[in-house]
Scaffold this motif. Sequence first.
Motif, PDB file in Angstrom:
ATOM      1  N   GLY A   1       0.776  -1.156   0.069  1.00 57.48           N
ATOM      2  CA  GLY A   1       0.083   0.146  -0.135  1.00 57.48           C
ATOM      3  C   GLY A   1       0.961   1.089  -0.069  1.00 57.48           C
ATOM      4  N   ASN A   2       1.924   1.156   0.817  1.00 57.50           N
ATOM      5  CA  ASN A   2       2.712   2.544   1.089  1.00 57.50           C
ATOM      6  C   ASN A   2       3.314   2.477  -0.198  1.00 57.50           C
ATOM      7  N   ALA A   3       4.044   1.508  -0.779  1.00 59.24           N
ATOM      8  CA  ALA A   3       4.961   1.522  -2.114  1.00 59.24           C
ATOM      9  C   ALA A   3       4.100   1.842  -3.135  1.00 59.24           C
ATOM     10  N   ILE A   4       2.789   1.603  -3.356  1.00 65.36           N
ATOM     11  CA  ILE A   4       1.858   2.265  -4.330  1.00 65.36           C
ATOM     12  C   ILE A   4       1.640   3.626  -4.313  1.00 65.36           C
ATOM     13  N   LYS A   5       1.142   3.903  -2.840  1.00 64.28           N
ATOM     14  CA  LYS A   5       1.001   5.390  -2.509  1.00 64.28           C
ATOM     15  C   LYS A   5       2.050   6.261  -2.852  1.00 64.28           C
ATOM     16  N   PHE A   6       3.567   5.729  -2.383  1.00 66.13           N
ATOM     17  CA  PHE A   6       4.646   6.731  -2.611  1.00 66.13           C
ATOM     18  C   PHE A   6       5.398   6.640  -4.143  1.00 66.13           C
ATOM     19  N   THR A   7       4.794   5.752  -4.954  1.00 65.06           N
ATOM     20  CA  THR A   7       5.535   5.670  -6.195  1.00 65.06           C
ATOM     21  C   THR A   7       4.773   6.342  -7.375  1.00 65.06           C
TER      22      THR A   7
ATOM     23  N   ALA B   1      10.453  -3.178  -2.483  1.00 62.98           N
ATOM     24  CA  ALA B   1      11.155  -2.330  -3.014  1.00 62.98           C
ATOM     25  C   ALA B   1      10.603  -1.523  -4.156  1.00 62.98           C
ATOM     26  N   ASP B   2      10.373   0.041  -4.129  1.00 68.26           N
ATOM     27  CA  ASP B   2       9.917   0.853  -5.139  1.00 68.26           C
ATOM     28  C   ASP B   2      10.770   1.657  -5.775  1.00 68.26           C
ATOM     29  N   GLU B   3      10.151   2.632  -6.596  1.00 63.60           N
ATOM     30  CA  GLU B   3      10.907   3.747  -7.274  1.00 63.60           C
ATOM     31  C   GLU B   3      10.580   4.917  -6.887  1.00 63.60           C
TER      32      GLU B   3
ATOM     33  N   ILE C   1       9.414   8.178  -3.704  1.00 66.22           N
ATOM     34  CA  ILE C   1      10.300   9.503  -3.099  1.00 66.22           C
ATOM     35  C   ILE C   1      11.359   8.943  -2.187  1.00 66.22           C
ATOM     36  N   GLY C   2      11.152   7.947  -1.573  1.00 61.44           N
ATOM     37  CA  GLY C   2      12.153   7.209  -0.576  1.00 61.44           C
ATOM     38  C   GLY C   2      12.036   7.963   0.843  1.00 61.44           C
ATOM     39  N   ILE C   3      12.744   7.494   1.827  1.00 60.64           N
ATOM     40  CA  ILE C   3      12.434   8.153   3.152  1.00 60.64           C
ATOM     41  C   ILE C   3      14.035   8.778   3.444  1.00 60.64           C
ATOM     42  N   PRO C   4      13.866  10.073   4.026  1.00 61.73           N
ATOM     43  CA  PRO C   4      15.187  10.826   4.427  1.00 61.73           C
ATOM     44  C   PRO C   4      16.036   9.719   5.416  1.00 61.73           C
TER      45      PRO C   4
ATOM     46  N   PHE D   1       2.233   6.635  14.860  1.00 61.71           N
ATOM     47  CA  PHE D   1       1.958   8.121  14.341  1.00 61.71           C
ATOM     48  C   PHE D   1       2.979   8.984  13.656  1.00 61.71           C
ATOM     49  N   THR D   2       4.022   8.059  13.220  1.00 62.66           N
ATOM     50  CA  THR D   2       5.041   8.980  12.507  1.00 62.66           C
ATOM     51  C   THR D   2       5.181   8.800  11.142  1.00 62.66           C
ATOM     52  N   GLN D   3       5.173   9.989  10.196  1.00 57.20           N
ATOM     53  CA  GLN D   3       5.293   9.926   8.992  1.00 57.20           C
ATOM     54  C   GLN D   3       6.686  10.709   8.560  1.00 57.20           C
ATOM     55  N   SER D   4       7.103  10.265   7.538  1.00 58.44           N
ATOM     56  CA  SER D   4       8.429  10.841   7.071  1.00 58.44           C
ATOM     57  C   SER D   4       8.290  12.546   6.718  1.00 58.44           C
ATOM     58  N   SER D   5       9.234  13.306   7.046  1.00 54.44           N
ATOM     59  CA  SER D   5       9.020  14.792   6.721  1.00 54.44           C
ATOM     60  C   SER D   5       8.755  14.882   5.251  1.00 54.44           C
ATOM     61  N   ARG D   6       8.973  13.835   4.435  1.00 53.63           N
ATOM     62  CA  ARG D   6       8.850  14.036   3.160  1.00 53.63           C
ATOM     63  C   ARG D   6       7.443  13.867   2.754  1.00 53.63           C
ATOM     64  N   THR D   7       6.507  13.240   3.621  1.00 50.14           N
ATOM     65  CA  THR D   7       5.172  12.823   3.166  1.00 50.14           C
ATOM     66  C   THR D   7       4.185  13.164   4.075  1.00 50.14           C
ATOM     67  N   ASN D   8       4.778  13.801   5.092  1.00 49.88           N
ATOM     68  CA  ASN D   8       3.529  14.413   6.105  1.00 49.88           C
ATOM     69  C   ASN D   8       2.859  15.607   5.957  1.00 49.88           C
TER      70      ASN D   8
ATOM     71  N   GLY E   1      -1.657  12.106   2.982  1.00 55.21           N
ATOM     72  CA  GLY E   1      -2.800  11.164   3.729  1.00 55.21           C
ATOM     73  C   GLY E   1      -1.815  10.002   4.463  1.00 55.21           C
ATOM     74  N   GLY E   2      -2.831   9.141   5.093  1.00 55.12           N
ATOM     75  CA  GLY E   2      -2.184   8.146   5.912  1.00 55.12           C
ATOM     76  C   GLY E   2      -2.300   8.392   7.495  1.00 55.12           C
ATOM     77  N   THR E   3      -2.021   7.352   8.438  1.00 49.67           N
ATOM     78  CA  THR E   3      -2.113   7.413   9.756  1.00 49.67           C
ATOM     79  C   THR E   3      -0.965   7.359  10.514  1.00 49.67           C
ATOM     80  N   GLY E   4       0.285   7.041   9.672  1.00 51.37           N
ATOM     81  CA  GLY E   4       1.592   6.679  10.489  1.00 51.37           C
ATOM     82  C   GLY E   4       1.350   5.548  11.396  1.00 51.37           C
ATOM     83  N   LEU E   5       0.345   4.475  11.183  1.00 52.39           N
ATOM     84  CA  LEU E   5       0.229   3.308  12.000  1.00 52.39           C
ATOM     85  C   LEU E   5       0.632   2.211  11.349  1.00 52.39           C
ATOM     86  N   GLY E   6       0.604   2.230   9.837  1.00 53.14           N
ATOM     87  CA  GLY E   6       0.914   1.011   9.034  1.00 53.14           C
ATOM     88  C   GLY E   6       2.261   0.235   9.575  1.00 53.14           C
ATOM     89  N   LEU E   7       3.354   1.095   9.460  1.00 50.92           N
ATOM     90  CA  LEU E   7       4.852   0.411   9.635  1.00 50.92           C
ATOM     91  C   LEU E   7       4.842   0.037  11.186  1.00 50.92           C
ATOM     92  N   ALA E   8       4.476   0.873  12.037  1.00 52.64           N
ATOM     93  CA  ALA E   8       4.306   0.497  13.544  1.00 52.64           C
ATOM     94  C   ALA E   8       3.492  -0.794  13.641  1.00 52.64           C
TER      95      ALA E   8
HETATM   96  P1  ADP Z   1       0.784   5.997   6.631  1.00 54.24           P
HETATM   97  O1  ADP Z   1      -0.657   5.505   6.569  1.00 54.24           O
HETATM   98  O2  ADP Z   1       1.140   7.318   6.833  1.00 54.24           O
HETATM   99  O3  ADP Z   1       1.494   5.333   5.345  1.00 54.24           O
HETATM  100  P2  ADP Z   1       2.688   4.019   7.652  1.00 54.24           P
HETATM  101  O4  ADP Z   1       3.415   3.316   8.981  1.00 54.24           O
HETATM  102  O5  ADP Z   1       2.682   2.945   6.800  1.00 54.24           O
HETATM  103  O6  ADP Z   1       1.609   5.297   7.625  1.00 54.24           O
HETATM  104  O7  ADP Z   1       3.994   4.670   7.015  1.00 54.24           O
HETATM  105  C1  ADP Z   1       4.609   5.703   7.858  1.00 54.24           C
HETATM  106  C2  ADP Z   1       5.304   6.673   6.845  1.00 54.24           C
HETATM  107  O8  ADP Z   1       6.505   6.176   6.198  1.00 54.24           O
HETATM  108  C3  ADP Z   1       4.468   7.193   5.583  1.00 54.24           C
HETATM  109  O9  ADP Z   1       3.687   8.093   6.057  1.00 54.24           O
HETATM  110  C4  ADP Z   1       5.804   7.656   4.718  1.00 54.24           C
HETATM  111  O10 ADP Z   1       6.078   8.886   5.227  1.00 54.24           O
HETATM  112  C5  ADP Z   1       6.815   6.721   5.003  1.00 54.24           C
HETATM  113  N1  ADP Z   1       6.872   5.538   4.231  1.00 54.24           N
HETATM  114  C6  ADP Z   1       6.344   4.329   4.462  1.00 54.24           C
HETATM  115  N2  ADP Z   1       6.357   3.597   2.893  1.00 54.24           N
HETATM  116  C7  ADP Z   1       7.241   4.379   2.177  1.00 54.24           C
HETATM  117  C8  ADP Z   1       7.512   4.252   0.904  1.00 54.24           C
HETATM  118  N3  ADP Z   1       7.357   2.912   0.116  1.00 54.24           N
HETATM  119  N4  ADP Z   1       8.154   5.347   0.283  1.00 54.24           N
HETATM  120  C9  ADP Z   1       8.341   6.411   0.940  1.00 54.24           C
HETATM  121  N5  ADP Z   1       7.907   6.662   2.041  1.00 54.24           N
HETATM  122  C10 ADP Z   1       7.404   5.729   2.773  1.00 54.24           C
END
Ligand code: ADP
Length: 718
Positions: free
Chosen positions: A604-610, A646-648, A650-653, A664-671, A675-682
Amino acid sequence: MSTSLKNLLHRNLALLIVVSGVLGSLFVYRTTGYWEDEQLRRHVAKEADVLSSRIEDRLETIRKEAHILATTLARRPDIGAEEFDEFAGLVMKHHPMLYGIAWAPRRIVQGQPHFPVARVLLPGDIVPPLGFDITSESRRAAAITWAIESGEAVITREVKLQPNGTRGVVLIQPVFAAGRPTHTIAERQASVVGILAVGIDTQAYFDQVMRPQWGRFDFVVRDTPGEEVLYVHAVRPDSAQVPTIDAIEQAATMHRSEVRAVDHPWVIRAAPAPGILMEHPRERPALSLLLSLLLVIATILIARLLKRGRANLENLVAQKTVALRSSEERFRDLFELSADWFWEMDADLRFSYFSGGSSRGMDKFIGLRRWELPIELPPEQWAVHKMVLEARQPFRDFEYSISSVDGTRLWYAISGKPLFDGSRFVGYRGTGRDITSRKALEEELREHRDNLKELVAAQTAGLLRAKEAAEQANQSKSEFLTNMSHELRTPMHAVLSFARIGHLKADIAPPDKLRGYFEHIRASGERMLELVNDLLDLSKLEAGRMQYSMHRMDLRRCVREVVAELAALFETKKLACTIVVNATDCHMMGDPKRIDQILRNLLGNAIKFTPEGRRIEIEIADCAIPSGRRAGDSSHLLPGLRLTVADEGIGIPEAELDDVFEKFTQSSRTNTGAGGTGLGLAICSEMTRAHRGIIRARNRPDGGAAIDIFLPALGESP
Ligand code: ADP
């Protein structure tokens, strides 16, 4: 004085005082007696001298008168009897003690001079010895020879004045022819015309002269040549014994004087008789004896008192000495047992004493000054200490160290106070203490303090980090709430909008349109459901109530199913998805539902940020997982499977690669509105951990992010 002699004296003090007192009294008695005797002797001497001059004067008068008579006879040797008696009678009248006066002119018989008496005057009825040669007796002859040869009158030694026994002396006066020279003996022998002889009854003579002193003195008069007694006088009352000549002459207060009896001395010895002794009563010796004895008694009493006082004093001194000795022993023991010691310095600041010096090995420092000891101290501290000593000030806890033979460092603290004899400085006295253990403790304490500081600094830093993290979390929560409300409100608006439109156009809109409205409502509802599920999962994970159903499963199959499930989404964004399998066996122990959920999140994240048209790659590969709990502990490795998405995009700082796994943490590049809640990766992280696996994020070298999950193939606990 030896101790035994002292004890003897001490024990017999009273006896000693009595003996010395009695001896002293006797001495005083004797001395006073001598003094009184001396007084008496002086008195006797004075009176005897008066008497002597009286005897001399009287003899001299007789001699002068005889000389005058001789002058007459020189002119008239054949003087008539009457005329002679007249002249001689005058002399006899002046001096009643004279026995008689005779004139004997010289007659040469057979060439020898003779002096037969021609004229004579005698008292009373004594037959005049006319024609009697007065040279017939040796003493008289000797005196006549001497008188002629000397040309002067002489007195004979005692002779018989008359046959019946009256004794006396005779004054021989030579008579020389008038006008003839008499310078030499020969001239005198040639010119002598006769001899005038004056008989002196010595008893009568001395009685007459000495009568005033009778009763006051006893007298003995001796003629010097031959020591013949000429006169003795001593009278006593009837009962008393008359002293002998020896007693008179040997009396202690006797006075001896000499009188000139014309040509030779008579010796007069005068001893005090009762008359004069009554004038000099001997009272003082008795009085002084009495006083001395009283003094002795008083001295004995005082001595007894003193002795008692001395006994008390000695008793007290003995008690004090015992107390002092025990106190001294106590202090000595104390100093010898304690680590402390006691020292003394002289006025030159040189050590003169150490308590227990030999046992402490300090004797070798005697005679040295403190700064001559092997002490390690900076010069400026020495200077300060020396200033204190120069000012004769007391000092306390002056600390320094000495390196011992075995190299350990020993610390000492010294205190001292100056000593004065009156105003004269005589040195210092003080104590020393070994403070090595205290210094070691201080050092340890200092280290602990430093460590504590570091610890506090570290903990403070940790707290700061925790605070920052908390602030970060707080901020994340705020952002979550914002995102959540946005995420909930958006589908809710869609649901409500399409529901309202559907309701309004239910009768007029064609069925396809209405179906479209329902489709939107369903999609939005699912979106909301997904959110709510995430929240529920999170709360379950946090409470530790998430249920896992672990069993052997095929990871590859799992991946394929999820990819197929999400095919529509890939399609929508025109994303290519490849699955690469580099594992020999894709089976593992796990809960397929949760592994699916993890995969859905990652994809979901890969699709969202690619961006559209890019590629997403899923790889399954063999891997080894460290079994140690600690990081870097790779001593024991377990076989596992690595799942990488692995995706292509925006990447993560780089700095936030770990943070994105926090709730509840999102990267500075995407927050900022992605969208999103910052819960998925946790949630992924918690679930991976439940499978004893490891999750981590990285950036691919040629762009895009990659999430690796390492899972133990056998589900063993690493
Ligand atoms: P969200 O619901 O915000 O996606 P996640 O916990 O899944 O919450 O992801 C946390 C954050 O990690 C995302 O908000 C995003 O900033 C960053 N992130 C996760 N996956 C990717 C990715 N494939 N490419 C870039 N940023 C990512």
